[in-house]
Design a protein around this motif. Sequence first.
Motif, PDB file in Angstrom:
ATOM      1  N   TRP A 112     -74.082  -9.856 -22.792  1.00 44.40           N
ATOM      2  CA  TRP A 112     -74.993 -10.982 -22.649  1.00 44.40           C
ATOM      3  C   TRP A 112     -74.202 -12.274 -22.782  1.00 44.40           C
ATOM      4  CZ3 TRP A 112     -80.012  -9.839 -25.996  1.00 44.40           C
ATOM      5  CH2 TRP A 112     -80.707  -8.773 -25.412  1.00 44.40           C
ATOM      6  N   LEU A 113     -74.918 -13.383 -22.522  1.00 41.23           N
ATOM      7  CA  LEU A 113     -74.302 -14.701 -22.635  1.00 41.23           C
ATOM      8  C   LEU A 113     -75.199 -15.592 -23.488  1.00 41.23           C
ATOM      9  CD1 LEU A 113     -71.884 -16.417 -21.414  1.00 41.23           C
ATOM     10  CD2 LEU A 113     -73.579 -17.336 -19.832  1.00 41.23           C
ATOM     11  N   LEU A 114     -74.597 -16.260 -24.460  1.00 33.91           N
ATOM     12  CA  LEU A 114     -75.310 -17.242 -25.269  1.00 33.91           C
ATOM     13  C   LEU A 114     -74.950 -18.637 -24.767  1.00 33.91           C
ATOM     14  CD1 LEU A 114     -77.087 -17.569 -27.947  1.00 33.91           C
ATOM     15  CD2 LEU A 114     -74.921 -18.249 -29.005  1.00 33.91           C
ATOM     16  N   LYS A 115     -75.964 -19.417 -24.389  1.00 32.38           N
ATOM     17  CA  LYS A 115     -75.763 -20.761 -23.848  1.00 32.38           C
ATOM     18  C   LYS A 115     -76.309 -21.777 -24.846  1.00 32.38           C
ATOM     19  CE  LYS A 115     -77.067 -23.538 -19.779  1.00 32.38           C
ATOM     20  NZ  LYS A 115     -77.772 -23.496 -18.472  1.00 32.38           N
ATOM     21  N   VAL A 116     -75.434 -22.688 -25.302  1.00 35.10           N
ATOM     22  CA  VAL A 116     -75.813 -23.679 -26.304  1.00 35.10           C
ATOM     23  C   VAL A 116     -75.545 -25.073 -25.752  1.00 35.10           C
ATOM     24  CG1 VAL A 116     -75.447 -24.509 -28.654  1.00 35.10           C
ATOM     25  CG2 VAL A 116     -75.208 -22.066 -28.152  1.00 35.10           C
ATOM     26  N   PRO A 117     -76.536 -25.966 -25.726  1.00 36.89           N
ATOM     27  CA  PRO A 117     -76.299 -27.321 -25.224  1.00 36.89           C
ATOM     28  C   PRO A 117     -75.417 -28.118 -26.173  1.00 36.89           C
ATOM     29  CG  PRO A 117     -78.513 -27.152 -26.127  1.00 36.89           C
ATOM     30  CD  PRO A 117     -77.947 -25.761 -26.129  1.00 36.89           C
ATOM     31  N   THR A 118     -74.554 -28.960 -25.607  1.00 36.38           N
ATOM     32  CA  THR A 118     -73.673 -29.771 -26.452  1.00 36.38           C
ATOM     33  C   THR A 118     -74.458 -30.806 -27.248  1.00 36.38           C
ATOM     34  OG1 THR A 118     -73.278 -31.286 -24.601  1.00 36.38           O
ATOM     35  CG2 THR A 118     -71.709 -29.498 -24.919  1.00 36.38           C
ATOM     36  N   THR A 119     -75.684 -31.071 -26.836  1.00 32.30           N
ATOM     37  CA  THR A 119     -76.534 -32.004 -27.579  1.00 32.30           C
ATOM     38  C   THR A 119     -77.335 -31.298 -28.666  1.00 32.30           C
ATOM     39  OG1 THR A 119     -78.254 -31.744 -25.898  1.00 32.30           O
ATOM     40  CG2 THR A 119     -76.755 -33.618 -25.660  1.00 32.30           C
ATOM     41  N   LEU A 165     -79.101 -19.122 -35.876  1.00 33.09           N
ATOM     42  CA  LEU A 165     -77.849 -19.645 -35.337  1.00 33.09           C
ATOM     43  C   LEU A 165     -77.656 -21.122 -35.661  1.00 33.09           C
ATOM     44  CD1 LEU A 165     -77.707 -17.986 -31.793  1.00 33.09           C
ATOM     45  CD2 LEU A 165     -76.696 -17.191 -33.935  1.00 33.09           C
ATOM     46  N   ALA A 166     -78.729 -21.805 -36.093  1.00 29.93           N
ATOM     47  CA  ALA A 166     -78.700 -23.213 -36.494  1.00 29.93           C
ATOM     48  C   ALA A 166     -78.454 -24.172 -35.325  1.00 29.93           C
ATOM     49  CB  ALA A 166     -77.650 -23.455 -37.590  1.00 29.93           C
ATOM     50  N   VAL A 167     -78.619 -23.675 -34.097  1.00 30.32           N
ATOM     51  CA  VAL A 167     -78.496 -24.514 -32.897  1.00 30.32           C
ATOM     52  C   VAL A 167     -79.516 -24.048 -31.864  1.00 30.32           C
ATOM     53  CG1 VAL A 167     -76.032 -25.052 -33.196  1.00 30.32           C
ATOM     54  CG2 VAL A 167     -76.722 -22.988 -31.917  1.00 30.32           C
ATOM     55  N   PRO A 168     -79.927 -24.910 -30.951  1.00 25.18           N
ATOM     56  CA  PRO A 168     -80.756 -24.450 -29.833  1.00 25.18           C
ATOM     57  C   PRO A 168     -79.943 -23.510 -28.947  1.00 25.18           C
ATOM     58  CG  PRO A 168     -80.719 -26.859 -30.000  1.00 25.18           C
ATOM     59  CD  PRO A 168     -79.625 -26.348 -30.875  1.00 25.18           C
ATOM     60  N   PHE A 169     -80.616 -22.543 -28.331  1.00 23.31           N
ATOM     61  CA  PHE A 169     -79.857 -21.593 -27.514  1.00 23.31           C
ATOM     62  C   PHE A 169     -80.746 -20.897 -26.504  1.00 23.31           C
ATOM     63  CE2 PHE A 169     -81.513 -18.975 -30.977  1.00 23.31           C
ATOM     64  CZ  PHE A 169     -81.924 -17.826 -30.330  1.00 23.31           C
ATOM     65  N   ILE A 170     -80.100 -20.343 -25.475  1.00 20.29           N
ATOM     66  CA  ILE A 170     -80.711 -19.383 -24.561  1.00 20.29           C
ATOM     67  C   ILE A 170     -79.812 -18.160 -24.548  1.00 20.29           C
ATOM     68  CG2 ILE A 170     -81.423 -18.876 -22.192  1.00 20.29           C
ATOM     69  CD1 ILE A 170     -81.914 -21.816 -21.744  1.00 20.29           C
ATOM     70  N   LEU A 171     -80.383 -17.006 -24.771  1.00 24.14           N
ATOM     71  CA  LEU A 171     -79.651 -15.741 -24.748  1.00 24.14           C
ATOM     72  C   LEU A 171     -80.053 -15.013 -23.468  1.00 24.14           C
ATOM     73  CD1 LEU A 171     -77.657 -14.126 -26.491  1.00 24.14           C
ATOM     74  CD2 LEU A 171     -79.617 -13.058 -27.620  1.00 24.14           C
ATOM     75  N   MET A 172     -79.076 -14.817 -22.589  1.00 15.53           N
ATOM     76  CA  MET A 172     -79.415 -14.318 -21.258  1.00 15.53           C
ATOM     77  C   MET A 172     -78.459 -13.227 -20.779  1.00 15.53           C
ATOM     78  SD  MET A 172     -78.058 -17.414 -18.762  1.00 15.53           S
ATOM     79  CE  MET A 172     -78.801 -18.706 -19.750  1.00 15.53           C
ATOM     80  N   GLU A 173     -78.815 -12.661 -19.672  1.00 14.04           N
ATOM     81  CA  GLU A 173     -78.017 -11.618 -19.026  1.00 14.04           C
ATOM     82  C   GLU A 173     -76.666 -12.172 -18.576  1.00 14.04           C
ATOM     83  OE1 GLU A 173     -78.544  -8.806 -15.001  1.00 14.04           O
ATOM     84  OE2 GLU A 173     -79.930 -10.447 -15.460  1.00 14.04           O
ATOM     85  N   TRP A 174     -75.632 -11.362 -18.764  1.00 12.64           N
ATOM     86  CA  TRP A 174     -74.316 -11.684 -18.220  1.00 12.64           C
ATOM     87  C   TRP A 174     -74.261 -11.161 -16.785  1.00 12.64           C
ATOM     88  CZ3 TRP A 174     -69.626 -13.999 -18.928  1.00 12.64           C
ATOM     89  CH2 TRP A 174     -68.563 -13.545 -18.142  1.00 12.64           C
ATOM     90  N   THR A 175     -73.858 -12.019 -15.848  1.00  7.96           N
ATOM     91  CA  THR A 175     -73.748 -11.611 -14.444  1.00  7.96           C
ATOM     92  C   THR A 175     -72.293 -11.368 -14.104  1.00  7.96           C
ATOM     93  OG1 THR A 175     -75.693 -12.925 -13.834  1.00  7.96           O
ATOM     94  CG2 THR A 175     -74.211 -12.243 -12.066  1.00  7.96           C
ATOM     95  N   ASP A 176     -71.996 -10.175 -13.666  1.00  9.69           N
ATOM     96  CA  ASP A 176     -70.621  -9.814 -13.310  1.00  9.69           C
ATOM     97  C   ASP A 176     -70.372 -10.194 -11.855  1.00  9.69           C
ATOM     98  OD1 ASP A 176     -68.101  -8.814 -13.304  1.00  9.69           O
ATOM     99  OD2 ASP A 176     -68.686  -6.705 -13.114  1.00  9.69           O
ATOM    100  N   GLY A 177     -69.977 -11.420 -11.648  1.00 11.01           N
ATOM    101  CA  GLY A 177     -69.692 -11.908 -10.306  1.00 11.01           C
ATOM    102  C   GLY A 177     -68.634 -12.987 -10.366  1.00 11.01           C
ATOM    103  N   CYS A 178     -68.211 -13.446  -9.213  1.00 10.66           N
ATOM    104  CA  CYS A 178     -67.216 -14.515  -9.172  1.00 10.66           C
ATOM    105  C   CYS A 178     -67.852 -15.766  -8.592  1.00 10.66           C
ATOM    106  CB  CYS A 178     -65.998 -14.096  -8.364  1.00 10.66           C
ATOM    107  SG  CYS A 178     -66.323 -13.616  -6.658  1.00 10.66           S
ATOM    108  N   CYS A 179     -67.276 -16.907  -8.904  1.00 11.33           N
ATOM    109  CA  CYS A 179     -67.787 -18.178  -8.386  1.00 11.33           C
ATOM    110  C   CYS A 179     -67.665 -18.201  -6.866  1.00 11.33           C
ATOM    111  CB  CYS A 179     -67.005 -19.328  -9.003  1.00 11.33           C
ATOM    112  SG  CYS A 179     -67.524 -20.959  -8.435  1.00 11.33           S
TER     113      CYS A 179
END
Length: 551
Positions: A112-119, A165-179
């Motif tokens: 999975w991927l955890l996404k945290v905003p810098t703000t 986690l003490a921060v805002p976050f989105i916990l989402m699916e990891w996508t196995d792909g390339c840019c």
Amino acid sequence: MSSPKDDTDLAKTHLLDDGKRSANDKSSEDIDVSEDNAESDGEDLLEQYHEILKAIDLKELPRVAIQARMQWAIIKVLPAPTNIEAAVATASPTCGSFHVHFHVEFTDGLRWLLKVPTTGTISRGNSSAAKSLTSEALTMRFPQRKTKIPLPQVYDFDAGLENKLAVPFILMEWTDGCCLYDVWFDNIISEEDLKFKRSRTLEDVASAMIQLSQFSFPRCGSVFFDDAGEASDIGPFRVVDSHAIFARLDANGENCDNSPIFAEIGPLDTHKSYFQNGLARRPEPNTDWQRGDLAVVKLLLESVPEPDVSTRIPFVLTHPDFDIQNVLVSKDGHVKAFIDWDEVCAVPHLLGPERYPSWLTRDWDPSIYGYEEGRGSDQHPDGCPEDSPAVLTFYRKMYAGLISQFAAAREGGAMEGQHDYRVSPAITRQSLVHENLLIAVDEPLCTHHIISNLFDKVQELQINDEMKDMSYWDVTQSLAADEARGQVKDALREGFIALLMVVGVSFDAYEVTLSASWQYRADLLAKIHGIMTDREQSLGAPNIGSHFSLI
């Protein structure tokens, strides 16, 4: 007196780091901000993300991920995962423009991927940021229930600071792909194979965007959802405020705070208000060329068409940054996921899912376009490959055809989902102009280059004799001083409408008009006068779409 180029050269790097990235800049997606990598990436990057790295409680991440996975299995009535003892966060986080990403690995191999905003800290967070994150997470879930658009699955999110986690976050699916960048500019394979891969990608993109276009709304803004996950209301939306970022740089120099600045807008009720909201944030111009550019921008915005609400709902859900770095693909070019949906909202359909992807419109924005005749695609002066104008035109034609093809299939009942209006292929082609006009409004470093380029293209059409011998500088300065004759203003408006009309029919029509006969131009001008008369009678923007069949 400073020139547009002087100011661009001074501030481009800083402002790109603050959020306006080049469409071909993929590096910011893969920056390692771990302590061990501080020397290679620079102390400034570490400082930018220091607050988040200090605030987040990573030792709680395994437990949060396991709990979310168990809860997801219950919600989806899936077998409960067994033998899951722990989740391990990889040591080195990466970052995007406004987020830090942590990779999460389960003992059974799932990632999975955890996404945290810098703000997402006490000093930078606010209610606007919290609403934006909530809207992003729920909006990503929304199309997944109703379409086949490839999106990362959102498993859990929290927009506040009062969580484990003490921060805002989105916990989402990891996508196995390339840019997509890596596949689009693959210089190892043959030209024919590259064309095939690119065509496959554009086909997948067009299919997804036509599916997304079914989600339309009466107002422009962030989408709010009820407890059942259905869209229930439209609220304010956030945009990166490049004007404020540029003003901060101008006041404090290159060593100023590098954090993003956001503006909260709306909700809005008209297309024109969406285009014009950036003008309200723009500081008072302090040079002659800035005042001239702004005067032309205001004049062109008068001709932004409003939709006929009897035939289509005016605003539509769309990806907030429809560009090459936000599309993940397989090695053979199939789209695996559209990522980075932060600040997603409903926008005018002129800039909605029917528009061209931004990597196909670069040649109409001279401030970022770096193609040079004679250089190969891998010989861009900044180190990034660039497609030629002819290649971009070729793929724009292909993409507009794909949009029409999938729209026809949907309207014939061959695709899933309901819709509120018929897709117009003219909207796709016109987005070449509308997207760049919006960039000129919102991005101060791009304003002069885009507006002067549009002026040149209007002048090339030679629709009105008033435009023949007019220089951009003379026109802009007379407009800025409110000394321009009415014929000059009308000529510029007529030329802009002509540009929208001929590009809306096809790019071939634009090329044809450049070498057309006097009678052809006279007939076109007569049609434009009809549009202008319609506008004066309705006191609104011209209904350009109703005149396409006349060209």
